[in-house]
Each structure stands twice: as structure tokens, then as C-alpha cells.
Design an enzyme around this catalytic site. Structure first.
Site: not given
Length: 392
Positions: A8, A90, A179, A240, A379
Site C-alpha cells: 500500500n 493497492r 475502500h 477531507r 485489505e
């Protein structure tokens, strides 16, 4: 036995796990931080629990990858590089170009570079990470695993924006979500815990972290999701804004003199929990703060999650389970409690005692019509499984 790396990458960091298949045992994990910056750090933790931390200059992603490979050999995690059968990366946004995971060759690498603007904060660094591994491990297959791939099951009703259709046809402007790799792991696990067939379950997965998204999972597929064309929209996040009126942005630009790039940077990097609280983008700091705006930021965060959960329960004509995952979802009982307290109308009876601690479990009472669960995400194992699938 096959060994697979799951990667990642970020702009100044990357995290990794090395798996052994078919057992899926993690035999090494760690990461590099502050790549290209002063005071760089590299970490590796072995299966026996030993951890090694190096404070040294790591100028580029390629240097970080070289350091990883050197450490894997130094600590005898691998004796020969040929033991590594594949590396999975990823990638946040594959657009409509990549509906599934792919083996990266020069052709696919070029296509990745062409869609970098779909997630400028993510896709670029992730692509650079792939290039670094291709350079260091030229004989090892590289696989791109896209967060957006899971959401390719969305219906046009859910992925189209109400703007002129030509902008979708000409420029592929639509909701892509994010996601998806996390949700792909969490949803089936939650269904299994509930003794429900994933193909008939109605779940709402709350992936709550620095980046947060809410995904409705119906009949085993992504039905709707809060993030849109980019990871900027949806609920309030660490830095964000989440959903924000474009006209208000135009107004601010006129008032402050910001250009469009500066304005979008403001929404991505200076907003959310940080912007509201004025304290931090990290929930842990907000819990410790006596600043009233820190408490307000947490209340707003909870409100935005509840808003999406309610909308998705309505869209799916009910919900069987609310699933909490990722950093905040797995480790902040106050946020979980605040969200569950607002969902009593759905038939959710929270078990606030169970909610006080973390770990995979139910945090609703046995007679709760709607179940609430904590399911730690993984993940990396999903990325590694995709590598195995494409390297057989």
C-alpha cells in the site's frame, strides 16, 4: 509454499505484508515512513515477534523497496528472490478502465498513468511504487488491485450524477467509490458471523478512518457507496470535507482569491475534523482536547455517518447488520456508541458494555433486530489473494 507481498504505497510512505500461501500466514510486515523527507524510518516485524527499526535516509520509493528486499534476505524471511511469486499493489481508482485486478505490463502501466487524475493524491504514488518494484524485482509478477473494482456492480441509478449525460459519455465522470478492497473482506466475514448467506444479506459497512466511507452491500454486491468520483465526497473525514456545495466553493474562491487547485487542496487537506476542530485530524487528539470545536467535530462526524446509514437502509428496504471497521471504526467506542444511539429506530439495540472494548465481535444485544458488529479489516490479505488468483 508461495510468498506474496501486499503493498500500500503513499506519496511519502508504503506499508507491506509478506504472506505465505496457502496458509495466509503473515511472515513479515512493516513499512517505510517519511520517504524523500528528513528522518526517514523503515520497520520490519517478523513472524517470531522480533521487530527492527532503521532510522536512515530513504530518498525515493526505489530506495525503500531496495531496503525492504535487503531486509527480507538479511533476516532470512526469503533466501532467494524467486521465492516471491508476486507483488500486489493497492490502487485507489481504476476508473472504468480497470473493472478487475490486472497483471501489470507496460501496456497496463501506461493506462494507469493516463488515469492518475482520477485520484491525484493516491494513484500517482501508487504507480511510482509499482515502477519501483518492477525495477527491483523484474522477474516477479506485479498485480494492481483496485479499490473501485468492487463498486463496479453499482447500478446507473446510483453511479450517475445529475449533470449532462455527455460528461459521463465523453469523460467518464461518475461515482467510483473507494475502500472496495476493505468492504470485499469485511462484508462476507460479517455475514458469516451473523449466520446469514452473503447473497441475501443487507449490510451497511462503515469503513471509518482518516478516510471514511459508507457502503451498502445488498445480495453480496456493492449497492451504493458514499465516496464519489474521488475520495473527497461523502462523510466528514480526517482532512477531507465530505459533501460540500460547489456553489459555496465558487463563493469562497471569489472571496479569497483561491484558484481551483488551491480550493480543492483546501477541501482535501485542510477540512474535515482538522478544519472544524482547529486541533487535529486525528480522533485520538480530539478525545483528549478540551476545545469545544473538537467535541463539535466528533458530533458532526457521527451525524454524517448516521445520515448515510439511514439513507442506505431506506434504499435497501431495511438492513440486517451495521459493520464497523478501519482505524476509527475498530478503535473508537465513543464514535460507535454515538452512531448506534441514533439508530434505535431501525431496531438496533446497542450493547454498550461490549462496545467498550475492541476486537471482532457483536456490539448489539442478542435480541437486536439489526445487528451491530466490529470486523477488523484485512485489505492486505485480499490483495494477496488477488495475486494468487492471477499468478496461477
Amino acid at each position: 509454499m508461495k510468498k506474496v507481498l501486499a503493498i500500500n504505497s503513499g506519496s511519502s510512505s508504503f506499508k507491506y505484508k509478506l504472506f505465505s500461501f496457502p496458509s495466509e500466514e503473515v511472515i513479515a510486515k512493516g513499512g517505510a515512513e517519511r520517504v524523500g523527507m528528513p528522518n526517514s524510518i523503515f520497520k520490519i516485524k517478523l513472524a517470531n515477534g522480533n521487530e527492527y527499526i532503521k532510522n536512515m535516509s530513504i530518498p525515493t520509493q526505489r530506495d525503500a523497496v531496495s531496503l525492504l528486499i535487503d531486509c527480507l534476505k538479511k533476516y532470512h524471511v526469503v533466501e532467494k528472490l524467486s521465492e516471491i511469486k508476486g507483488v500486489g499493489h493497492r490502487i485507489v481508482n481504476g476508473g472504468e478502465v480497470f473493472p478487475n485486478s490486472v497483471v501489470i505490463d507496460n501496456h497496463n502501466l501506461h493506462k494507469l498513468e493516463r488515469i492518475a487524475q482520477l485520484a491525484p493524491l493516491h494513484n500517482g504514488p501508487e504507480t511510482e511504487g509499482i515502477k519501483a518494484f518492477m525495477s527491483i524485482l523484474p522477474n516477479v509478477r506485479q498485480v494492481a488491485v483496485f479499490d473501485t473494482a468492487y463498486h463496479h456492480t453499482l447500478d446507473a441509478v446510483h453511479y450517475l450524477y445529475s449533470i449532462p449525460y455527455k460528461y459521463y459519455k465523453d469523460y467518464a465522470v461518475r461515482k467510483y467509490g473507494a475502500h472496495g478492497t476493505s468492504v470485499r473482506y469485511v462484508a462476507p466475514r460479517a455475514a458469516k458471523m451473523m449466520h446469514k448467506n452473503i447473497n441475501i444479506a443487507r449490510l451497511i459497512v462503515c469503513h471509518l478512518g482518516s478516510g471514511s466511507s459508507i457502503t451498502a452491500v445488498k445480495n453480496g454486491k456493492s449497492y451504493d457507496t458514499s465516496m464519489g468520483f474521488s475520495p473527497l465526497t461523502g462523510v466528514t473525514m480526517g482532512t477531507r470535507s465530505g459533501d460540500f456545495d460547489p456553489s459555496a466553493l465558487q463563493y469562497l474562491m471569489h472571496k479569497t482569491g483561491m484558484d481551483i487547485d488551491q480550493a480543492i487542496d483546501m477541501l482535501n487537506q485542510e477540512s474535515g475534523l482538522l478544519g472544524i476542530s482547529g486541533v487535529s485530524s486525528d480522533m485520538r487528539d480530539l478525545i483528549e482536547s478540551d476545545e469545544p470545536r473538537a467535541k463539535l467535530a466528533r458530533r458532526i462526524y457521527i451525524n454524517r455517518v448516521v445520515r448515510y446509514v439511514g439513507a442506505y437502509a431506506a434504499e435497501m428496504d431495511g438492513v440486517d447488520g451495521i459493520v464497523f471497521t478501519a482505524g476509527i471504526g475498530e478503535h473508537d467506542p465513543g464514535i460507535r456508541a454515538g452512531i448506534m444511539s441514533s439508530l434505535k429506530y431501525l431496531g438496533l439495540k446497542a450493547d454498550f458494555e461490549a462496545n467498550r472494548t475492541d476486537g471482532e465481535k457483536f456490539i448489539s444485544k442478542p435480541d437486536s433486530k439489526v445487528k451491530a458488529l466490529i470486523v477488523p479489516t484485512n485489505e492486505e490479505v485480499m490483495i494477496a489473494r488477488e495475486v494468487i488468483k492471477l499468478t496461477r
